[in-house]
Scaffold this active site. Structure first.
Site, PDB file in Angstrom:
ATOM      1  N   GLU A 188       0.828  -1.208   0.000  1.00  0.00           N
ATOM      2  CA  GLU A 188       0.000   0.000   0.000  1.00  0.00           C
ATOM      3  C   GLU A 188       0.860   1.254   0.000  1.00  0.00           C
ATOM      4  O   GLU A 188       0.542   2.246  -0.663  1.00  0.00           O
ATOM      5  CB  GLU A 188      -0.925  -0.001   1.215  1.00  0.00           C
ATOM      6  CG  GLU A 188      -1.786   1.238   1.321  1.00  0.00           C
ATOM      7  CD  GLU A 188      -2.572   1.312   2.615  1.00  0.00           C
ATOM      8  OE1 GLU A 188      -3.339   2.278   2.779  1.00  0.00           O
ATOM      9  OE2 GLU A 188      -2.409   0.421   3.474  1.00  0.00           O
ATOM     10  N   GLU A 244      -9.575   5.750   0.161  1.00  0.00           N
ATOM     11  CA  GLU A 244      -9.187   4.348   0.019  1.00  0.00           C
ATOM     12  C   GLU A 244      -9.562   3.977  -1.417  1.00  0.00           C
ATOM     13  O   GLU A 244     -10.735   3.829  -1.748  1.00  0.00           O
ATOM     14  CB  GLU A 244      -9.942   3.474   1.023  1.00  0.00           C
ATOM     15  CG  GLU A 244      -9.685   3.825   2.485  1.00  0.00           C
ATOM     16  CD  GLU A 244      -8.414   3.205   3.048  1.00  0.00           C
ATOM     17  OE1 GLU A 244      -7.702   2.508   2.280  1.00  0.00           O
ATOM     18  OE2 GLU A 244      -8.134   3.398   4.247  1.00  0.00           O
TER      19      GLU A 244
END
Length: 329
Positions: free
Chosen positions: A156, A293
């Site tokens: 990520e 996100e």
């Protein structure tokens, strides 16, 4: 994510089906403003429930995932750790200012945008530093977290930095001054106190923190996290709740339009927006700020998008268009 605090601000919405460039998404319009919001810009609705730049793609080094491969993300992976003193390599609120001058005649001339690439690829090497408990106004959390990764190991932190670099280029070409919370140069962090302080010190006109989620297979789509109305310690979001909601709605609507991705099917009730009061990076901000996100790294279909450089360029463009819409009114 868990450990919620505060609730969302209601926003009347209507869903409009969008079919563009062969892609179908949900375009959400603010029913309280509608086409009268300026130029009919797409926006999204607040959730009714209370509720990142390595160009190397999937081969980038993996950060240890702090979220389970199934179910909702663990508290340790919140998209935000908490607040604490900065790491050893930077002073509080220092930030990394774009070293290239923005376009002189761009539509965002004179605007400052804070871009916060979530996590740090080396956080997993400094667990003691990032795990220390710190005050976020409404409670205590970790200084920072490692973030998640795809099953193939694409971190990520690498994703968020890659999208941040792409976003910076687009915003610079629009005339904005771009400030990063970090640019991969630090041994870990920064902690979220510093992430918030950098945007505050820069007097940013808008701030966005870039992430990707780590939820169960089958959980798909993006969501934008808005600050809840909270007050405690150094946290007081009252001045930024309204503009942050508008910023998040603009980003969500444009993200759908540009990427073709649908709003999350597991957070936000299909609106693409979620409101939270347990994130230090939002609680401690004094400028309009949201988290995004961009998808679920643990779902194979979403992971296929997140690891595709062409899709990441679209993600950056969608975020940039939302910021531009917000700043131009």
């Amino acid at each position: 994510m868990s450990g919620r605090a505060g609730g969302p601000t209601p926003l009347i919405v209507a869903l409009v089906a969008l079919v563009a460039a062969g892609l179908v998404g949900w375009l959400l319009w603010d029913a309280s403003g509608g086409a009268a919001d300026g130029a009919g810009h797409p926006v999204a609705a607040t959730s009714a429930a209370a509720k990142a730049a390595s160009p190397s793609g999937p081969s980038a080094p993996s950060a240890a995932a702090s979220r389970p491969a199934s179910g909702r993300p663990s508290p340790a992976r919140s998209g935000d750790g908490g607040t604490a003193s900065p790491g050893p390599s930077a002073g509080a609120g220092a930030g990394v200012t774009d070293d290239e001058a923005p376009r002189a005649d761009g539509p965002l001339k004179g605007k400052v945008v804070l871009v916060d690439p979530g996590h740090n690829i080396r956080n997993s090497e400094h667990t003691a530093e990032i795990d220390r408990s710190v005050d976020i106004g409404t409670g205590r959390k970790e200084c920072d977290t490692t973030g998640t990764s795809t099953d193939a190991g694409y971190a990520e932190a690498a994703f968020s930095l890659d999208v941040a670099h792409r976003l910076r280029t687009i915003l610079r070409n629009q005339g904005a001054k771009v400030v990063f919370t970090h640019d991969g140069e630090r041994p870990y962090g920064p902690c979220v106190t510093e992430r918030a302080a950098i945007g505050n010190k820069a007097h940013a006109d808008a701030a966005v923190s870039i992430h990707a989620d780590g939820s169960a297979v089958g959980n798909r789509g993006f969501h934008v996290i808005l600050p809840a109305l909270v007050k405690g310690g150094a946290a007081d979001t009252a001045p930024i709740v309204g503009p942050s909601k508008e910023l998040g709605a603009r980003i969500a609507g444009n993200f759908v339009r540009v990427t073709g991705s649908a709003p999350s099917n597991y957070i936000g009730g299909g609106t693409g927006l979620d409101t939270r009061g347990d994130l230090g990076g939002l609680n401690l901000s004094t400028v309009p700020k949201v988290f995004i996100e961009c998808g679920n790294m643990r779902d194979p279909q979403d992971a296929g998008l997140l690891t595709d450089p062409a899709w990441r360029e679209k993600a950056a463009q969608g975020i940039a268009d939302g910021i531009t819409d917000f700043l131009r009114g």
